[in-house]
Design a protein around this motif. Sequence first.
Motif, PDB file in Angstrom:
ATOM      1  N   LEU A 181       0.837  -1.202   0.000  1.00  0.00           N
ATOM      2  CA  LEU A 181       0.000   0.000   0.000  1.00  0.00           C
ATOM      3  C   LEU A 181       0.873   1.254   0.000  1.00  0.00           C
ATOM      4  N   LEU A 182       1.928   1.264   0.823  1.00  0.00           N
ATOM      5  CA  LEU A 182       2.833   2.417   0.854  1.00  0.00           C
ATOM      6  C   LEU A 182       3.528   2.598  -0.490  1.00  0.00           C
ATOM      7  N   ALA A 183       3.888   1.499  -1.134  1.00  0.00           N
ATOM      8  CA  ALA A 183       4.551   1.594  -2.442  1.00  0.00           C
ATOM      9  C   ALA A 183       3.628   2.244  -3.467  1.00  0.00           C
ATOM     10  N   GLU A 184       2.344   1.880  -3.445  1.00  0.00           N
ATOM     11  CA  GLU A 184       1.381   2.485  -4.364  1.00  0.00           C
ATOM     12  C   GLU A 184       1.171   3.960  -4.045  1.00  0.00           C
ATOM     13  N   LEU A 185       1.104   4.285  -2.755  1.00  0.00           N
ATOM     14  CA  LEU A 185       0.930   5.682  -2.353  1.00  0.00           C
ATOM     15  C   LEU A 185       2.156   6.502  -2.737  1.00  0.00           C
ATOM     16  N   ASP A 186       3.339   5.956  -2.522  1.00  0.00           N
ATOM     17  CA  ASP A 186       4.577   6.651  -2.892  1.00  0.00           C
ATOM     18  C   ASP A 186       4.616   6.938  -4.391  1.00  0.00           C
ATOM     19  N   LYS A 187       4.270   5.963  -5.176  1.00  0.00           N
ATOM     20  CA  LYS A 187       4.265   6.129  -6.641  1.00  0.00           C
ATOM     21  C   LYS A 187       3.318   7.247  -7.052  1.00  0.00           C
ATOM     22  N   ALA A 188       2.113   7.254  -6.464  1.00  0.00           N
ATOM     23  CA  ALA A 188       1.109   8.264  -6.829  1.00  0.00           C
ATOM     24  C   ALA A 188       1.521   9.653  -6.362  1.00  0.00           C
ATOM     25  N   VAL A 189       2.116   9.751  -5.182  1.00  0.00           N
ATOM     26  CA  VAL A 189       2.556  11.056  -4.675  1.00  0.00           C
ATOM     27  C   VAL A 189       3.674  11.608  -5.541  1.00  0.00           C
ATOM     28  N   ARG A 190       4.641  10.768  -5.898  1.00  0.00           N
ATOM     29  CA  ARG A 190       5.780  11.255  -6.695  1.00  0.00           C
ATOM     30  C   ARG A 190       5.355  11.687  -8.097  1.00  0.00           C
ATOM     31  N   GLN A 191       4.253  11.141  -8.589  1.00  0.00           N
ATOM     32  CA  GLN A 191       3.736  11.571  -9.889  1.00  0.00           C
ATOM     33  C   GLN A 191       3.076  12.945  -9.814  1.00  0.00           C
ATOM     34  N   ARG A 192       2.703  13.381  -8.591  1.00  0.00           N
ATOM     35  CA  ARG A 192       1.931  14.608  -8.417  1.00  0.00           C
ATOM     36  C   ARG A 192       2.746  15.786  -7.900  1.00  0.00           C
ATOM     37  N   ILE A 193       3.964  15.588  -7.454  1.00  0.00           N
ATOM     38  CA  ILE A 193       4.733  16.677  -6.845  1.00  0.00           C
ATOM     39  C   ILE A 193       5.598  17.380  -7.885  1.00  0.00           C
ATOM     40  N   LEU A 194       6.004  18.598  -7.529  1.00  0.00           N
ATOM     41  CA  LEU A 194       6.816  19.395  -8.452  1.00  0.00           C
ATOM     42  C   LEU A 194       8.251  18.881  -8.531  1.00  0.00           C
ATOM     43  N   ARG A 195       8.856  18.635  -7.382  1.00  0.00           N
ATOM     44  CA  ARG A 195      10.223  18.126  -7.368  1.00  0.00           C
ATOM     45  C   ARG A 195      10.202  16.627  -7.623  1.00  0.00           C
ATOM     46  N   LYS A 196      11.046  16.165  -8.514  1.00  0.00           N
ATOM     47  CA  LYS A 196      11.037  14.749  -8.880  1.00  0.00           C
ATOM     48  C   LYS A 196      12.144  14.004  -8.138  1.00  0.00           C
ATOM     49  N   PHE A 197      11.781  12.839  -7.612  1.00  0.00           N
ATOM     50  CA  PHE A 197      12.727  11.990  -6.897  1.00  0.00           C
ATOM     51  C   PHE A 197      12.851  10.658  -7.629  1.00  0.00           C
ATOM     52  N   ASP A 198      14.083  10.152  -7.729  1.00  0.00           N
ATOM     53  CA  ASP A 198      14.295   8.833  -8.341  1.00  0.00           C
ATOM     54  C   ASP A 198      14.470   7.767  -7.261  1.00  0.00           C
TER      55      ASP A 198
END
Length: 303
Positions: free
Chosen positions: A258-275
Amino acid sequence: MIISFDIGGSAIKGGIARSEADITPMGRKPTPKDDFAAFVETIRSFITESGEKPTRVALSIAGVVDPDTQRLTCANIPCIHGRDLAADLQAELGLPVLIANDADCFAMAEAELGAGRGHRIVLGAILGTGVGGGLVSDGRLINASGGFAGEWGHGPIIASEAGNPPAKIPAYPCGCGQKGCVDTVGGARGLERLHKTLHDLDFSSEEIIAQWQQGDEKATRTIDVYIDLVASPLALTVNITGATIVPVGGGLSNVEQLLAELDKAVRQRILRKFDRPLVVRSECRVEPGLIGAAILGLKAEAV
């Protein structure tokens, strides 16, 4: 030496802290909910059992201190609700007293000793029965004198439609008095509420998650809607705070998928991109409130 406490509605946990590397739990005792004198005596008993006089007492508590009046809002422990608890305890114990919200203490514990180590800005997020949070910047708790900073779970922000295809989501009433708060959908009770709304089925959050992991179509739909609803306000909070790590605690943090799915969705929505992962499981799994209060107390001593 300081003594730290994690004050809950059912139990008070105590601990001795000599340094951030030397924090020792002392066990737990029932919380006197309706008798302030008994509440004080319970705190005093931990101090006596420590065998020495501490220089300070630090409390983590499921409540919020008003930064203007210093009065505590703590509905589940009536005998301390509405009090200037720090001043009252200091008068009773003859020791300096520091009080912080439990989510703030969680954030501090993660910033100093957990997943937030090495990060300037840490947003600690709680996904438990409900939703909470705390914010630490450059090793300092933003709510040092009380307040609501980092409390991303409240405010009328959830979307009226979510998921793919979109499902209509009502603005559920929240315990804070508003409607449409993240708290109404983001915790375990919120997940159950969503499942009931979408499918008219009553299952526990554990059952819904288990069904999702087994590929159940209805549970998968609920998780899809859940992630869509929670990710956007969390992404907005990350954008506003500049957090570079979001350690998550609470019961739902145990579901790594669940956290992995939430992390993926949050990183798609934020301005700063994290790898790399941004939303991660907390590392302080045992007594984070006690640890966070101890760290805050130790930092106060060092000033």
